[in-house]
Write a protein that holds these residues in place. Structure first.
Motif, mmCIF file in Angstrom:
data_model
loop_
_atom_site.group_PDB
_atom_site.id
_atom_site.type_symbol
_atom_site.label_atom_id
_atom_site.label_comp_id
_atom_site.label_asym_id
_atom_site.label_seq_id
_atom_site.Cartn_x
_atom_site.Cartn_y
_atom_site.Cartn_z
ATOM 1 N N TYR A 1 1.402 5.553 -0.807
ATOM 2 C CA TYR A 1 0.744 6.866 -0.815
ATOM 3 C C TYR A 1 0.748 7.495 -2.209
ATOM 4 O O TYR A 1 0.181 8.538 -2.432
ATOM 5 C CB TYR A 1 1.519 7.764 0.154
ATOM 6 C CG TYR A 1 0.690 8.795 0.892
ATOM 7 C CD1 TYR A 1 -0.522 8.466 1.478
ATOM 8 C CD2 TYR A 1 1.147 10.112 1.037
ATOM 9 C CE1 TYR A 1 -1.258 9.411 2.177
ATOM 10 C CE2 TYR A 1 0.417 11.061 1.734
ATOM 11 C CZ TYR A 1 -0.785 10.697 2.302
ATOM 12 O OH TYR A 1 -1.509 11.631 2.987
ATOM 13 N N THR B 1 -2.943 4.822 -2.882
ATOM 14 C CA THR B 1 -3.980 5.552 -2.141
ATOM 15 C C THR B 1 -4.294 6.917 -2.732
ATOM 16 O O THR B 1 -5.292 7.530 -2.353
ATOM 17 C CB THR B 1 -3.573 5.760 -0.670
ATOM 18 O OG1 THR B 1 -2.565 6.783 -0.588
ATOM 19 C CG2 THR B 1 -3.063 4.476 -0.041
ATOM 20 N N ALA C 1 -9.821 11.342 -2.337
ATOM 21 C CA ALA C 1 -8.363 11.370 -2.295
ATOM 22 C C ALA C 1 -7.872 12.740 -2.753
ATOM 23 O O ALA C 1 -8.604 13.496 -3.376
ATOM 24 C CB ALA C 1 -7.785 10.270 -3.178
ATOM 25 N N THR D 1 -6.271 -0.324 -6.956
ATOM 26 C CA THR D 1 -5.354 -1.459 -6.854
ATOM 27 C C THR D 1 -5.011 -1.910 -8.263
ATOM 28 O O THR D 1 -5.902 -2.084 -9.104
ATOM 29 C CB THR D 1 -5.979 -2.634 -6.084
ATOM 30 O OG1 THR D 1 -6.220 -2.243 -4.729
ATOM 31 C CG2 THR D 1 -5.043 -3.834 -6.079
ATOM 32 N N ILE E 1 0.869 -1.179 0.000
ATOM 33 C CA ILE E 1 0.000 0.000 0.000
ATOM 34 C C ILE E 1 0.903 1.225 0.000
ATOM 35 O O ILE E 1 1.700 1.414 0.927
ATOM 36 C CB ILE E 1 -0.947 0.036 1.211
ATOM 37 C CG1 ILE E 1 -1.868 -1.188 1.219
ATOM 38 C CG2 ILE E 1 -1.787 1.309 1.188
ATOM 39 C CD1 ILE E 1 -2.866 -1.219 2.363
ATOM 40 N N ASN F 1 0.873 6.718 9.016
ATOM 41 C CA ASN F 1 0.325 5.623 8.211
ATOM 42 C C ASN F 1 0.097 4.383 9.065
ATOM 43 O O ASN F 1 -0.919 3.696 8.934
ATOM 44 C CB ASN F 1 1.282 5.280 7.065
ATOM 45 C CG ASN F 1 1.379 6.386 6.034
ATOM 46 O OD1 ASN F 1 0.460 7.174 5.870
ATOM 47 N ND2 ASN F 1 2.496 6.439 5.342
ATOM 48 N N PRO G 1 -7.975 6.506 -5.798
ATOM 49 C CA PRO G 1 -7.333 5.307 -5.234
ATOM 50 C C PRO G 1 -7.659 4.072 -6.066
ATOM 51 O O PRO G 1 -8.780 3.916 -6.563
ATOM 52 C CB PRO G 1 -7.943 5.205 -3.838
ATOM 53 C CG PRO G 1 -8.419 6.586 -3.524
ATOM 54 C CD PRO G 1 -8.859 7.169 -4.824
ATOM 55 N N LEU H 1 -7.988 2.723 2.959
ATOM 56 C CA LEU H 1 -7.784 1.873 1.778
ATOM 57 C C LEU H 1 -7.639 0.407 2.156
ATOM 58 O O LEU H 1 -8.143 -0.475 1.453
ATOM 59 C CB LEU H 1 -6.566 2.347 1.000
ATOM 60 C CG LEU H 1 -6.864 3.262 -0.206
ATOM 61 C CD1 LEU H 1 -7.713 2.547 -1.260
ATOM 62 C CD2 LEU H 1 -7.560 4.535 0.227
ATOM 63 N N THR I 1 -6.024 8.172 3.120
ATOM 64 C CA THR I 1 -5.513 7.499 4.304
ATOM 65 C C THR I 1 -5.335 6.001 4.061
ATOM 66 O O THR I 1 -6.228 5.332 3.526
ATOM 67 C CB THR I 1 -6.487 7.707 5.483
ATOM 68 O OG1 THR I 1 -6.687 9.107 5.671
ATOM 69 C CG2 THR I 1 -5.927 7.122 6.757
ATOM 70 N N LYS I 2 -4.183 5.470 4.467
ATOM 71 C CA LYS I 2 -3.891 4.061 4.205
ATOM 72 C C LYS I 2 -4.841 3.117 4.946
ATOM 73 O O LYS I 2 -5.215 2.073 4.429
ATOM 74 C CB LYS I 2 -2.436 3.749 4.561
ATOM 75 C CG LYS I 2 -1.442 4.346 3.579
ATOM 76 C CD LYS I 2 -0.041 3.799 3.773
ATOM 77 C CE LYS I 2 0.905 4.363 2.716
ATOM 78 N NZ LYS I 2 2.268 3.803 2.812
ATOM 79 N N THR J 1 -1.723 -1.365 -4.017
ATOM 80 C CA THR J 1 -2.785 -0.385 -3.823
ATOM 81 C C THR J 1 -2.170 1.007 -3.721
ATOM 82 O O THR J 1 -1.300 1.259 -2.879
ATOM 83 C CB THR J 1 -3.609 -0.696 -2.563
ATOM 84 O OG1 THR J 1 -4.245 -1.972 -2.738
ATOM 85 C CG2 THR J 1 -4.683 0.364 -2.340
#
Length: 273
Positions: free
Chosen positions: A123, A180, A166, A173, A121, A212, A171, A188, A184-185, A178
């Motif tokens: 940013y 973001t 966002a 995948t 994941i 995070n 965001p 997600l 915010t992680k 993924t």
């Protein structure tokens, strides 16, 4: 009464230590020791920048962000915001990068051999930015440079999370990673788990930023999933990357005039002439 108070204290301590914890380390062997506790019901999550990959140009290091922003402010005095974003995209495309730890590849393969689900994941923004058509593809290309393909480590479906607000793109995948888009992680992660019907009994998350880790910790608590967060600070606490104003100024001058980014090594050669 004393026994009851002691019992409550023990329960509280267990909840803190056994259910969720965040540790900070610059030593990758500490990361490995925690990963050694993972089993097939554990979801292991990696951040990318400053955890898997790092730049080798000092001015681009997170600890020198104030100096970087100062150079960008100087550019803004002479040109438009759009041009500065374009120039920044050149830096993204042409910066020199390397693995933070060469043995990270062995770590991934070890986890895979134990049938442990690994996801990333990051940013990183998505969509167009300057001369980069899709920022998520730029992010994937950096991983592929080192032979890293998260599709080997998980079965995440490609998916766009258009319902999640966002700051820079949408965001999504893609290829097991993924992005973001600065959302915010933790939010997600919740969406990814639901989208893919993943129900881990434990989460281990390695990231360089405490915020995070805290956001993912909150998500795991809400989902009643035991959580171990590892703030891996080998890059952001390193004193190896000294800021050299003359070097950085040359890099930004070349960037502005010639639309190319010189690595520290190439810039030193020019200064020596």
């Amino acid at each position: 009464m004393k026994k009851a108070i002691l019992l409550l204290l023990l329960i509280s301590l267990y909840a803190k230590i056994g259910f969720a914890e965040i540790i900070e380390t610059t030593d990758f062997s500490t990361v490995e020791s925690h990963l050694a506790t993972a089993d097939q019901n554990t979801l292991v999550i990696f951040d990318i920048d400053e955890v898997i990959i790092e730049t080798t140009d000092a001015i681009l290091k997170p600890q020198h962000k104030p100096q970087f922003l100062k150079f960008e402010e100087e550019l803004l005095e002479r040109t438009s915001k759009e041009k500065v974003l374009y120039l920044r995209s050149i830096i993204f495309e042409e910066q020199s990068i390397r693995l933070v730890q060469d043995k990270i590849l062995d770590t991934f393969n070890n986890l895979k051999s134990r049938n442990i689900n690994i996801i990333a994941i990051t940013y990183i923004p998505t969509g167009p930015r300057g001369r980069i058509a899709k920022f998520e593809d730029w992010g994937l290309s950096r991983l592929s440079k080192f032979g890293i393909d998260f599709r080997k480590f998980n079965n995440l479906k490609d998916h766009t999370f258009s319902e999640i607000p966002a700051k820079n793109g949408v965001p999504l995948t893609k290829n097991g990673v993924t992005f973001t888009a600065l959302a915010t992680k933790g939010v997600l992660l919740d969406a990814v788990l639901k989208q893919n019907n993943i129900k881990p009994k434990k989460v281990i998350f390695i990231d360089d930023k405490l915020s995070n880790l805290q956001s993912v910790e909150t998500t795991c608590k809400n989902l009643n999933i035991p959580f171990t967060g590892i703030q891996y600070t080998a890059v952001i606490k390193s004193d190896k990357w000294k800021f050299d104003e003359e070097l950085a100024r040359l890099q930004f001058n070349i960037l502005e005039k010639e639309h190319k980014w010189l690595s520290d090594q190439a810039a030193r050669v020019q200064l020596a002439k």
